[in-house]
Design an enzyme around this catalytic site. Structure first.
Site, PDB file in Angstrom:
ATOM      1  N   LYS A  34     -51.386  -3.344  14.856  1.00  0.00           N
ATOM      2  CA  LYS A  34     -50.199  -3.191  15.684  1.00  0.00           C
ATOM      3  C   LYS A  34     -49.900  -4.502  16.387  1.00  0.00           C
ATOM      4  CE  LYS A  34     -49.583  -2.200  19.942  1.00  0.00           C
ATOM      5  NZ  LYS A  34     -49.518  -1.692  21.334  1.00  0.00           N
ATOM      6  N   ASP A  60     -44.454  -2.446  16.994  1.00  0.00           N
ATOM      7  CA  ASP A  60     -44.235  -1.540  18.123  1.00  0.00           C
ATOM      8  C   ASP A  60     -43.414  -2.233  19.205  1.00  0.00           C
ATOM      9  OD1 ASP A  60     -44.421   0.707  19.729  1.00  0.00           O
ATOM     10  OD2 ASP A  60     -46.357   0.100  20.585  1.00  0.00           O
ATOM     11  N   LYS A  62     -40.511  -0.672  20.523  1.00  0.00           N
ATOM     12  CA  LYS A  62     -39.929   0.379  21.370  1.00  0.00           C
ATOM     13  C   LYS A  62     -38.480   0.066  21.759  1.00  0.00           C
ATOM     14  CE  LYS A  62     -44.373   1.760  23.429  1.00  0.00           C
ATOM     15  NZ  LYS A  62     -45.250   0.686  22.937  1.00  0.00           N
ATOM     16  N   ASP A  65     -31.533   0.817  23.486  1.00  0.00           N
ATOM     17  CA  ASP A  65     -30.283   0.177  23.893  1.00  0.00           C
ATOM     18  C   ASP A  65     -29.147   1.047  23.354  1.00  0.00           C
ATOM     19  OD1 ASP A  65     -28.293  -1.815  24.627  1.00  0.00           O
ATOM     20  OD2 ASP A  65     -29.910  -3.296  24.541  1.00  0.00           O
ATOM     21  N   PRO A  67     -26.536   2.471  20.667  1.00  0.00           N
ATOM     22  CA  PRO A  67     -26.850   2.712  19.256  1.00  0.00           C
ATOM     23  C   PRO A  67     -26.598   1.520  18.335  1.00  0.00           C
ATOM     24  CG  PRO A  67     -25.814   4.644  20.190  1.00  0.00           C
ATOM     25  CD  PRO A  67     -25.753   3.589  21.248  1.00  0.00           C
ATOM     26  N   THR A 123     -48.091   6.986  27.268  1.00  0.00           N
ATOM     27  CA  THR A 123     -49.395   7.547  27.652  1.00  0.00           C
ATOM     28  C   THR A 123     -49.856   7.052  29.016  1.00  0.00           C
ATOM     29  OG1 THR A 123     -50.469   5.818  26.336  1.00  0.00           O
ATOM     30  CG2 THR A 123     -50.204   7.982  25.314  1.00  0.00           C
ATOM     31  N   GLN A 193     -54.532   3.851  30.711  1.00  0.00           N
ATOM     32  CA  GLN A 193     -54.093   5.064  30.031  1.00  0.00           C
ATOM     33  C   GLN A 193     -54.493   6.288  30.860  1.00  0.00           C
ATOM     34  OE1 GLN A 193     -52.288   4.795  27.419  1.00  0.00           O
ATOM     35  NE2 GLN A 193     -52.755   2.767  26.601  1.00  0.00           N
ATOM     36  N   ARG A 214     -58.251  -2.295  23.137  1.00  0.00           N
ATOM     37  CA  ARG A 214     -59.336  -2.990  23.819  1.00  0.00           C
ATOM     38  C   ARG A 214     -60.735  -2.524  23.444  1.00  0.00           C
ATOM     39  NH1 ARG A 214     -55.946  -2.790  29.376  1.00  0.00           N
ATOM     40  NH2 ARG A 214     -55.029  -1.087  28.178  1.00  0.00           N
TER      41      ARG A 214
END
Length: 236
Positions: A34, A60, A62, A65, A67, A123, A193, A214
């Site tokens: 990732k 990733d 994310k 905004d 469309p 999360t 988390q 980590r």
């Protein structure tokens, strides 16, 4: 891909050298890498392409905004050929459906199209955090609301915590891909988390992919840490 729980290692760093070292070292011991906001903003898209060479890539970013902007952004990312990529479900139906259309247009061979995943509730968020943003619902209630919206609008799957896997499967069935961050092997620190599970617990609950950062990258021996998780997943 057959349905088994696969391991994504999160290379969360602003250092191209460090990311490349992890990617090279772990090439045979994880199912995907990732690369997210920190690395992409610090090092650029060319570095994402180089570091991810030879790996399945979970890109990733994310996106969230209007469309048109999100759809155009995904089209611009197409040359990186990620296996999985993310947008925010809270962007709404039109944003999600336009995103799916953009990826389909960029990848006429649908077998090569990146899987579009919608982020439900981060999360790091709990009920208190949601309430601060005006959402008077539990994380599970909000995940189910956004998960249903996203899948109906064209998302291939969802990003969710391990605690929402079973409710999402009950509501949406087996088809949506569920990618689960916030995974911590037994004995690991929770860090930032809040809704976490071990790899085995997530696999038993029905995760398609788990994301571990980590506990692997900061381990004394990242390769051995990754192998231990892969062995745990193989035992489920």
């Amino acid at each position: 891909m057959s349905r088994r729980t696969r391991l994504i290692v999160a290379l969360d760093t602003a250092s191209r050298t460090q990311a490349q070292h992890w990617a090279d070292s772990l090439k045979n011991d994880v199912d995907a890498i990732k690369l997210g906001l920190e690395f992409t903003y610090a090092c650029g898209l060319e570095a994402v392409k180089t570091v991810s060479e030879g790996h399945r890539l979970f890109l990733d970013l994310k996106l969230h905004d209007i469309p048109h902007t999100v759809a155009s952004g995904l089209a611009a990312l197409a040359p990186l050929k990620p296996t999985l990529t993310t947008i925010h479900a809270s962007g709404g139906t039109e944003m999600i459906s336009r995103s799916r259309e953009a990826l389909e247009a960029a990848f006429p061979e649908q077998t090569q199209r990146p899987k579009l995943l919608a982020v439900t509730v981060l999360t790091s968020m709990n009920a208190e955090g949601l309430l601060e943003t005006g959402v008077n619902a539990t994380p599970q209630e909000q995940v189910l609301r956004l998960g249903k919206l996203a899948v109906q609008a064209g998302a291939d799957g969802l990003i969710c915590s391990a605690h929402e896997i079973a409710p999402l499967r009950d509501a949406l069935g087996d088809d949506p891909i569920l990618v689960v961050p916030g995974i911590r092997p037994a004995g690991s620190a929770a860090d930032d988390q809040k809704r976490i599970m071990t790899p085995v617990q997530a696999a038993e609950a029905g995760a398609d992919w788990i994301v571990v950062g980590r506990p692997i990258t900061k381990a004394a021996d990242p390769v051995l840490a990754a192998r231990a998780i892969m062995e745990d997943l193989a035992s489920v």
